[in-house]
Scaffold this motif. Sequence first.
Motif, PDB file in Angstrom:
ATOM      1  N   GLU A 303       0.842  -1.197   0.000  1.00  0.00           N
ATOM      2  CA  GLU A 303       0.000   0.000   0.000  1.00  0.00           C
ATOM      3  C   GLU A 303       0.880   1.251   0.000  1.00  0.00           C
ATOM      4  O   GLU A 303       0.567   2.238  -0.677  1.00  0.00           O
ATOM      5  N   ASN A 391     -11.548  -5.775  -9.582  1.00  0.00           N
ATOM      6  CA  ASN A 391     -10.678  -4.840  -8.869  1.00  0.00           C
ATOM      7  C   ASN A 391      -9.290  -5.002  -9.474  1.00  0.00           C
ATOM      8  O   ASN A 391      -8.609  -6.001  -9.242  1.00  0.00           O
ATOM      9  N   PRO A 441      -8.513  -7.212   1.203  1.00  0.00           N
ATOM     10  CA  PRO A 441      -9.257  -6.102   1.813  1.00  0.00           C
ATOM     11  C   PRO A 441      -8.567  -4.751   1.631  1.00  0.00           C
ATOM     12  O   PRO A 441      -9.239  -3.720   1.512  1.00  0.00           O
ATOM     13  N   VAL A 442      -7.243  -4.743   1.586  1.00  0.00           N
ATOM     14  CA  VAL A 442      -6.516  -3.500   1.343  1.00  0.00           C
ATOM     15  C   VAL A 442      -6.787  -3.015  -0.081  1.00  0.00           C
ATOM     16  O   VAL A 442      -7.054  -1.836  -0.319  1.00  0.00           O
ATOM     17  N   GLU A 444      -9.377  -3.725  -1.907  1.00  0.00           N
ATOM     18  CA  GLU A 444     -10.771  -3.290  -2.003  1.00  0.00           C
ATOM     19  C   GLU A 444     -10.920  -1.853  -1.488  1.00  0.00           C
ATOM     20  O   GLU A 444     -11.610  -1.024  -2.093  1.00  0.00           O
ATOM     21  N   LYS A 445     -10.275  -1.550  -0.393  1.00  0.00           N
ATOM     22  CA  LYS A 445     -10.333  -0.194   0.176  1.00  0.00           C
ATOM     23  C   LYS A 445      -9.727   0.828  -0.789  1.00  0.00           C
ATOM     24  O   LYS A 445     -10.322   1.884  -1.050  1.00  0.00           O
ATOM     25  N   SER A 449     -11.677   3.800  -2.963  1.00  0.00           N
ATOM     26  CA  SER A 449     -11.337   5.198  -2.696  1.00  0.00           C
ATOM     27  C   SER A 449     -11.149   5.991  -3.986  1.00  0.00           C
ATOM     28  O   SER A 449     -11.369   7.212  -4.007  1.00  0.00           O
ATOM     29  N   PRO A 456     -17.128  -2.141  -2.328  1.00  0.00           N
ATOM     30  CA  PRO A 456     -16.111  -3.110  -1.883  1.00  0.00           C
ATOM     31  C   PRO A 456     -16.734  -4.447  -1.498  1.00  0.00           C
ATOM     32  O   PRO A 456     -17.812  -4.499  -0.908  1.00  0.00           O
TER      33      PRO A 456
END
Length: 469
Positions: A303, A391, A441-442, A444-445, A449, A456
């Motif tokens: 990230e 995604n 999950p990271v 998806e966030k 955004s 998500p």
Amino acid sequence: MPNAIVHAAERKAFELVLNQVIKTANKEDGYIKVIDTAQKFLGDTWKPEAFDNLRKTFTKGEKYANFFDRILRDVDPEVVKGLFMAFGFEAGYVGYHETRKNAEKYNINVPWVILFDPTSACNLHCVGCWASEYSRTLNLSYEDMDRIVTEGKALGTRGYVLTGGEPMVRKKDIVKLAKAHKDCGFMIFTNGTLVDQQFCDDMKECKNIVLSMSIEGLEDATDNRRGEGVFDKVMKTMDLLRENRLPYGTSICYTSANYKAVTSDEFLDFLIDKGVLFSWYFHFMPTGNDTTMELVPTPEQREYMYHRIREVRGYHGGKEIFLMDFQNDGEWVSGCIAGGKAYFHINPNGDAEPCVFIHYSGANIHQNSILECLQQPLFKAYHDGQPFSDNLLRPCPMLENPAKLRAMVHATGAKSTDMSDPENVDHLTHKVEEYAKNWAPVAEKLWASDHPDYVPKTEDQIQGISDEG
């Protein structure tokens, strides 16, 4: 193949645009006038808003206007012209349209770039390099390489990337190949230790070869992985290329150990001062039976890379260098580009693999044509399955969607092409399952955004998709 008369006319028009770039770039609104001309020429190749963004970006005094000023100041203008003709016109324009036509004709992926390894030989033995474990006696003959390019061109492919091993072990054949195929661009991923004045002279003559040199960071980091004294040799090569007014870039594998160092202000300013124009960033891939997950960046570290690369290359601020992150930039290339969608890889044994990191295949150039390699069941499975996620921060069928790679390899009967210690696909995909689960999950966030309409997925939904394979 394109109509010869039309091709010649379009090539001449593109040359006129390039001449205008070189002539007017440093003048007020010079780049804007060039973009206006390019839009008329390229037509529907890009969307209108892409040209509008370019106009904003290339306003005099803006970052990328300054960046291209540097290119035109520091690089031989004839080399600039030759490279833009090879990679821009032939590969990016003519090749793009021809490969799309043939993809539709055959209902397969047809790439605009082919990667191939001239040799498994290398003068170094770098820690963590999958190729370093192979026998160092495997080679594609010059005739093999010439046939790859000839058959590739027949399908529209005019971009070629040479990997290894160390491709420069075969530099005489590479020069011969580049001269034989002036309508193609050749990028060489090299450790940078075998470049000499003669090769610089050859590149200036060919005008369709560009180098991307591997580097791990500053001196200690590079020498720890590549061997004592390697960093100094690469620096001398950069100085030699700069003296000869030749463009060059770097190739950087980011890991859990070096991800901050290779994106630091200090390091990027150092590269720019050395004359580096671009850098490819590659997420460490745990390919090979003996490779562990230790060097794979954590989700938090990945990230960080997502935000940092975007910060550095932003239209405003950042650095005057072009960066590409081959794991986090899936959005800009519609997800996974392997399996012939944008590229595929031929190893020094001749095996046609979907990706340089995915060592499975059902075709080999010694028994199959390039078209037949693209028609192999594994590549058809890629064609039918892409994108592997909606995604596009989860693009890879191995690293982020391991069940999908496992299913494709089993369904198509593809075999491991690892030439020293074949890795079972179940072993590879099991190794990365935890990583994929933690990254999801990271991703998806982050995706939500930047895409307000995206909803998500929950952990249960992600798990359900993973279980389906």
